[in-house]
Design an enzyme around this catalytic site. Structure first.
Site, PDB file in Angstrom:
ATOM      1  N   ASP A   1       0.832  -1.207   0.000  1.00 22.08           N
ATOM      2  CA  ASP A   1       0.000   0.000   0.000  1.00 22.08           C
ATOM      3  C   ASP A   1       0.868   1.259   0.000  1.00 22.08           C
ATOM      4  OD1 ASP A   1      -2.481  -1.407   0.238  1.00 22.08           O
ATOM      5  OD2 ASP A   1      -2.129  -1.677   2.374  1.00 22.08           O
TER       6      ASP A   1
ATOM      7  N   LYS B   1      -0.369   4.498   8.520  1.00 21.59           N
ATOM      8  CA  LYS B   1       0.312   3.812   7.426  1.00 21.59           C
ATOM      9  C   LYS B   1       1.222   2.708   7.958  1.00 21.59           C
ATOM     10  CE  LYS B   1      -0.005   7.484   4.030  1.00 21.59           C
ATOM     11  NZ  LYS B   1       0.723   8.509   3.260  1.00 21.59           N
ATOM     12  N   GLY B   2       1.088   1.549   7.388  1.00 19.99           N
ATOM     13  CA  GLY B   2       1.965   0.426   7.734  1.00 19.99           C
ATOM     14  C   GLY B   2       1.484  -0.400   8.910  1.00 19.99           C
TER      15      GLY B   2
ATOM     16  N   ARG C   1      -4.887  -3.288  10.666  1.00 19.09           N
ATOM     17  CA  ARG C   1      -6.238  -2.714  10.596  1.00 19.09           C
ATOM     18  C   ARG C   1      -6.738  -2.303  11.984  1.00 19.09           C
ATOM     19  NH1 ARG C   1     -10.241  -6.719   7.886  1.00 19.09           N
ATOM     20  NH2 ARG C   1      -8.560  -6.632   6.356  1.00 19.09           N
TER      21      ARG C   1
ATOM     22  N   ALA D   1       1.410  -5.344   5.572  1.00 14.34           N
ATOM     23  CA  ALA D   1       0.581  -5.559   6.763  1.00 14.34           C
ATOM     24  C   ALA D   1      -0.856  -5.914   6.382  1.00 14.34           C
ATOM     25  CB  ALA D   1       0.562  -4.281   7.597  1.00 14.34           C
ATOM     26  N   SER D   2      -1.177  -5.826   5.104  1.00 14.37           N
ATOM     27  CA  SER D   2      -2.577  -5.932   4.687  1.00 14.37           C
ATOM     28  C   SER D   2      -3.079  -7.362   4.539  1.00 14.37           C
ATOM     29  CB  SER D   2      -2.762  -5.207   3.351  1.00 14.37           C
ATOM     30  OG  SER D   2      -4.084  -5.408   2.891  1.00 14.37           O
TER      31      SER D   2
ATOM     32  N   ASN E   1      -5.711  -7.749   2.863  1.00 14.88           N
ATOM     33  CA  ASN E   1      -6.301  -7.687   1.516  1.00 14.88           C
ATOM     34  C   ASN E   1      -5.245  -7.851   0.412  1.00 14.88           C
ATOM     35  OD1 ASN E   1      -9.196  -7.016   2.011  1.00 14.88           O
ATOM     36  ND2 ASN E   1      -8.312  -5.248   3.049  1.00 14.88           N
TER      37      ASN E   1
ATOM     38  N   GLU F   1       9.581   1.319   1.160  1.00 14.95           N
ATOM     39  CA  GLU F   1       8.530   1.613   2.148  1.00 14.95           C
ATOM     40  C   GLU F   1       8.045   3.055   2.061  1.00 14.95           C
ATOM     41  OE1 GLU F   1       6.481   1.039   4.472  1.00 14.95           O
ATOM     42  OE2 GLU F   1       6.789  -1.056   4.934  1.00 14.95           O
TER      43      GLU F   1
HETATM   44  C1  BG6 Z   1      -1.002  -1.458   5.479  1.00 16.97           C
HETATM   45  C2  BG6 Z   1      -1.545  -0.054   5.372  1.00 16.97           C
HETATM   46  O1  BG6 Z   1      -0.334  -1.811   4.299  1.00 16.97           O
HETATM   47  O2  BG6 Z   1      -2.070  -2.376   5.696  1.00 16.97           O
HETATM   48  C3  BG6 Z   1      -2.339   0.293   6.610  1.00 16.97           C
HETATM   49  O3  BG6 Z   1      -0.461   0.846   5.225  1.00 16.97           O
HETATM   50  C4  BG6 Z   1      -3.440  -0.742   6.805  1.00 16.97           C
HETATM   51  O4  BG6 Z   1      -2.874   1.588   6.470  1.00 16.97           O
HETATM   52  C5  BG6 Z   1      -2.829  -2.138   6.872  1.00 16.97           C
HETATM   53  O5  BG6 Z   1      -4.158  -0.473   7.995  1.00 16.97           O
HETATM   54  C6  BG6 Z   1      -3.864  -3.239   7.037  1.00 16.97           C
HETATM   55  O6  BG6 Z   1      -4.613  -3.324   5.847  1.00 16.97           O
HETATM   56  P1  BG6 Z   1      -5.900  -4.209   5.644  1.00 16.97           P
HETATM   57  O7  BG6 Z   1      -6.070  -4.235   4.151  1.00 16.97           O
HETATM   58  O8  BG6 Z   1      -5.595  -5.579   6.202  1.00 16.97           O
HETATM   59  O9  BG6 Z   1      -7.010  -3.547   6.366  1.00 16.97           O
HETATM   60 MG    MG Z   2       2.626   1.325   2.808  1.00 17.11          MG
END
Ligand code: BG6
Ligand code: MG
Length: 231
Positions: free
Chosen positions: A12, A46-47, A50, A117-118, A120, A171
């Site tokens: 992200d 950021k980073g 959730r 960290a996502s 998604n 990053e």
């Molecule tokens: C990180 C973002 O990559 O993913 C954060 O920088 C976000 O802002 C985190 O909260 C978690 O993302 P997700 O998609 O699992 O809600």
């Molecule tokens: Mg990022």
């Protein structure tokens, strides 16, 4: 200093502009809860995971004493709004220069990994059609500690079979730069120098600099940092 053998990418805000979508969805939640949420507040999210992002938002709004169930509900609501943006994405949404840079590294025999960290991340990789650009993927579904903990970066290095000291991380988040440094990796910050002070090199984005020059800067860090006032 050890040679550089692998590039580890955050997702992200580095490969795709989903950082904007996260902000818009969190801002919508803040509006629904009745307070303002600014881009400056969003910088801290950021980073991080959730649920930690939600805690930051609730702190900004002074919303204390919410039950764990209510917090889960709010995070799920934000994620549904966020996913509405993700479903609209196509391969054209990869950030300019990111694909060229990754392909260039791979042609040069440098291994690539995703460290995000996502949760998604799998949907995003699929929508952008870039899963094959990574030799290893570690995301929010496979780590227990969020950035700035180094876990996601160390797992990425382990999956690649490369020593962390031979990895360079890309990053856009302070928490990510911090986590990468704790993992013993070197960092290219994507964004603004005043925010990403701890990164060895900072560029505003991949189009700012030719892949060949960026790679030379990474390999010869100090000389290039002086030559390119902005890096
Ligand atoms: C990180 C973002 O990559 O993913 C954060 O920088 C976000 O802002 C985190 O909260 C978690 O993302 P997700 O998609 O699992 O809600
Ligand atoms: Mg990022």
């Amino acid at each position: 200093m050890k040679p550089f053998k692998a590039a580890v990418f955050d997702l992200d805000g580095v490969v795709v502009d989903t950082a904007r979508f996260h902000f818009l969805a969190w801002q919508r939640l803040a509006q629904e809860l009745g307070f303002e949420f600014t881009e400056k507040d969003n910088e801290r999210q950021k980073g991080v995971s959730r649920m930690e992002s939600l805690e930051i938002l609730l702190e900004v709004g002074g919303c204390t004493n919410l039950s764990p169930e209510k917090k889960e509900e709010l995070a799920a609501k934000k994620n549904e709004w966020y996913k509405e943006y993700l479903y609209e994405m196509t391969p054209a949404d990869i950030l300019p220069g990111a694909r060229d840079f990754m392909e260039y590294l791979r042609r040069r025999g440098i291994r690539t990994a995703l460290a995000s960290a996502s949760k998604n991340a799998p949907i995003i990789l699929e929508k952008l059609d870039i899963t094959e650009l990574f030799d290893a993927v570690v995301d929010g579904n496979s780590v227990s500690k969020a950035k700035p903990d180094p876990e996601v970066f160390l797992k990425a290095a382990e999956k690649l079979g490369i020593d962390p000291s031979e990895c360079f991380v890309f990053e856009d988040a302070q928490a990510g730069v911090e986590g990468a440094k704790r993992a013993g990796m070197r960092v290219v910050g994507i964004g603004k120098r005043d925010i990403l002070q701890k990164a060895e090199i900072v560029v505003s984005g991949f189009p700012e600099i030719e892949p060949v020059i960026l790679l030379s800067c990474i390999e010869l860090k100090d000389t290039c940092a002086m030559e390119y006032g902005h890096v």
